[in-house]
Design a protein around this motif. Structure first.
Motif, PDB file in Angstrom:
ATOM      1  N   ASN A 295       0.850  -1.178   0.000  1.00 36.81           N
ATOM      2  CA  ASN A 295       0.000   0.000   0.000  1.00 36.81           C
ATOM      3  C   ASN A 295       0.887   1.230   0.000  1.00 36.81           C
ATOM      4  O   ASN A 295       2.096   1.143   0.209  1.00 36.81           O
ATOM      5  CB  ASN A 295      -0.946   0.006   1.207  1.00 36.81           C
ATOM      6  CG  ASN A 295      -2.240   0.720   0.885  1.00 36.81           C
ATOM      7  OD1 ASN A 295      -2.843   0.445  -0.139  1.00 36.81           O
ATOM      8  ND2 ASN A 295      -2.657   1.619   1.731  1.00 36.81           N
ATOM      9  N   CYS A 296       0.305   2.368  -0.235  1.00 41.64           N
ATOM     10  CA  CYS A 296       1.073   3.601  -0.291  1.00 41.64           C
ATOM     11  C   CYS A 296       1.294   4.143   1.118  1.00 41.64           C
ATOM     12  O   CYS A 296       0.448   3.996   1.991  1.00 41.64           O
ATOM     13  CB  CYS A 296       0.339   4.636  -1.142  1.00 41.64           C
ATOM     14  SG  CYS A 296       0.151   4.126  -2.864  1.00 41.64           S
ATOM     15  N   SER A 297       2.430   4.790   1.303  1.00 35.24           N
ATOM     16  CA  SER A 297       2.776   5.315   2.617  1.00 35.24           C
ATOM     17  C   SER A 297       2.111   6.656   2.912  1.00 35.24           C
ATOM     18  O   SER A 297       2.088   7.089   4.054  1.00 35.24           O
ATOM     19  CB  SER A 297       4.294   5.464   2.744  1.00 35.24           C
ATOM     20  OG  SER A 297       4.791   6.349   1.739  1.00 35.24           O
ATOM     21  N   SER A 298       1.587   7.310   1.883  1.00 33.04           N
ATOM     22  CA  SER A 298       0.959   8.616   2.082  1.00 33.04           C
ATOM     23  C   SER A 298      -0.089   8.852   1.007  1.00 33.04           C
ATOM     24  O   SER A 298      -0.143   8.154  -0.020  1.00 33.04           O
ATOM     25  CB  SER A 298       2.003   9.733   2.019  1.00 33.04           C
ATOM     26  OG  SER A 298       2.528   9.843   0.699  1.00 33.04           O
ATOM     27  N   LEU A 299      -0.927   9.867   1.225  1.00 34.81           N
ATOM     28  CA  LEU A 299      -1.941  10.224   0.243  1.00 34.81           C
ATOM     29  C   LEU A 299      -1.299  10.737  -1.041  1.00 34.81           C
ATOM     30  O   LEU A 299      -1.775  10.451  -2.149  1.00 34.81           O
ATOM     31  CB  LEU A 299      -2.884  11.274   0.836  1.00 34.81           C
ATOM     32  CG  LEU A 299      -4.135  11.612   0.029  1.00 34.81           C
ATOM     33  CD1 LEU A 299      -4.991  10.373  -0.174  1.00 34.81           C
ATOM     34  CD2 LEU A 299      -4.946  12.698   0.747  1.00 34.81           C
ATOM     35  N   ASP A 300      -0.211  11.484  -0.923  1.00 33.71           N
ATOM     36  CA  ASP A 300       0.491  11.990  -2.113  1.00 33.71           C
ATOM     37  C   ASP A 300       1.019  10.841  -2.965  1.00 33.71           C
ATOM     38  O   ASP A 300       0.946  10.888  -4.202  1.00 33.71           O
ATOM     39  CB  ASP A 300       1.648  12.899  -1.696  1.00 33.71           C
ATOM     40  CG  ASP A 300       1.173  14.263  -1.205  1.00 33.71           C
ATOM     41  OD1 ASP A 300       0.028  14.636  -1.534  1.00 33.71           O
ATOM     42  OD2 ASP A 300       1.943  14.932  -0.494  1.00 33.71           O
ATOM     43  N   GLU A 301       1.550   9.823  -2.310  1.00 27.71           N
ATOM     44  CA  GLU A 301       2.042   8.666  -3.054  1.00 27.71           C
ATOM     45  C   GLU A 301       0.896   7.952  -3.766  1.00 27.71           C
ATOM     46  O   GLU A 301       1.047   7.481  -4.898  1.00 27.71           O
ATOM     47  CB  GLU A 301       2.749   7.695  -2.116  1.00 27.71           C
ATOM     48  CG  GLU A 301       3.373   6.511  -2.847  1.00 27.71           C
ATOM     49  CD  GLU A 301       4.008   5.500  -1.910  1.00 27.71           C
ATOM     50  OE1 GLU A 301       4.194   4.333  -2.331  1.00 27.71           O
ATOM     51  OE2 GLU A 301       4.303   5.868  -0.758  1.00 27.71           O
ATOM     52  N   ALA A 302      -0.268   7.882  -3.117  1.00 22.78           N
ATOM     53  CA  ALA A 302      -1.432   7.252  -3.736  1.00 22.78           C
ATOM     54  C   ALA A 302      -1.870   8.033  -4.976  1.00 22.78           C
ATOM     55  O   ALA A 302      -2.207   7.444  -6.011  1.00 22.78           O
ATOM     56  CB  ALA A 302      -2.572   7.168  -2.731  1.00 22.78           C
TER      57      ALA A 302
END
Length: 324
Positions: A295-302
């Motif tokens: 999964n992504c570590s942050s919303l920005d990465e998502a």
């Protein structure tokens, strides 16, 4: 005389212990009185509390559903251009997507139930109150307990696609699948399947006149019994009015929700443009384990992950335009 079924325990894909009983939706009040549940200390910590003066039950009419997933499964959905049941029961899991308009409409229905003689003018002028109580994860769309990526569809569109692709253009069958219990959560699961499997799945009762969950052809009707994750307000009723007052200091209690489990061993496909339009990202709850994938570590990465998938598709489209 038939022996009463009891809740059984299992470890789910998120490596969390859950209790379940199949073929029944058991109300919170009945759960409180069950001997097999009284032995579950972690569940009793919340379930055994008596918290009064909050809106219950509240009837929601939900027309949108969501499939939330992690980065690994997102890539699979993108490649397959659709959704497939990947567990051993071939189930694709969806949750209810509840927005502000749904909460407002439920509030009006609740006022009508409390005050049968309330006028339209009084109802329109009544100060909002239900949003003070809708604090469980079911109502928080900015975060997710299952991953960073959310596909949102109208229930009508999803059911129509399922009917055509999986049910050979016959009406899907809805059944009472199970009640699941976690430490603070109660989940009522609706099983949706093709009529082809009626014989194999007939031991699950049809979803018809159940008091907590119903389906009318374009929406799920859910009578929510516990809509708060934490309680620090009470609802005081007067002459055609319901007033919110501060009472509790963050009393934790159980909350309930409804999930839809679509039985499918085939890919339920959608045009790529529809998948793009339905996809959004959200913050991941760090306290919830995710299973079998990254999964992504942050919303920005998502957000960057979504942009990357869409950019790759646009490049493929350009190649096809150049080399038809």
């Amino acid at each position: 005389m038939a022996t009463e079924k009891v809740f059984r325990a299992r470890i789910n894909k998120r490596r969390i212990r859950e209790l379940f009983i199949d073929g029944e939706y058991i109300s919170i009040q009945l759960l409180k009185n069950r001997d097999d549940i009284k032995l579950e200390q972690k569940i009793q910590k919340y379930l055994a509390k008596d918290i009064s003066d909050y809106p219950s039950p509240v009837e929601f009419h939900i027309t949108e559903v969501a499939h939330v997933t992690n980065k690994t499964s997102l890539e699979d959905i993108w490649e397959l251009e659709g959704f497939m049941g990947l567990d051993r029961y071939s189930l694709s899991w969806w949750s209810l997507k509840i927005n502000e308009a749904d909460i407002k409409a439920a509030e009006e229905r609740y006022l009508e139930e409390l005050f049968p003689d309330i006028t339209k003018e009084e109802k329109t002028a009544h100060p909002p109150f239900l949003s003070k109580f809708t604090t469980s994860p079911v109502f928080i769309n900015e975060t997710s307990r299952y991953g960073n990526f959310r596909f949102t569809f109208s229930l009508t569109e999803l059911m129509e696609a399922y009917k055509k692709q999986i049910c050979n253009d016959k009406e899907p069958v809805l059944r009472i699948y199970e009640t699941k219990l976690f430490k603070q959560e109660i989940e009522y699961v609706v099983l949706i399947h093709s009529p082809e499997f009626n014989d194999q799945l007939s031991h699950f009762p049809l979803l018809t006149s159940n008091p907590w969950v119903a389906y009318d052809g374009n929406k799920i009707i859910w009578k929510a019994q516990a809509i708060c994750e934490t309680h620090n307000f009470q609802l005081v009723t007067g002459q055609n009015t319901a007033e919110v007052q501060t009472k509790y200091l963050y009393q934790f209690y159980v909350w309930d929700q409804v999930s839809l489990a679509f039985h499918t061993s085939e890919v339920l496909t959608f045009p790529k443009r529809k998948l793009k339009a339905s996809l959004s990202c959200c913050e991941q709850d760090p306290n919830v384990n995710l299973s079998n994938g990254q999964n992504c570590s942050s919303l920005d990465e998502a957000k960057k992950c979504i942009e990357s998938l869409q950019d790759d598709d646009e490049k493929e489209d350009e190649k096809e335009d150049i080399n038809p």
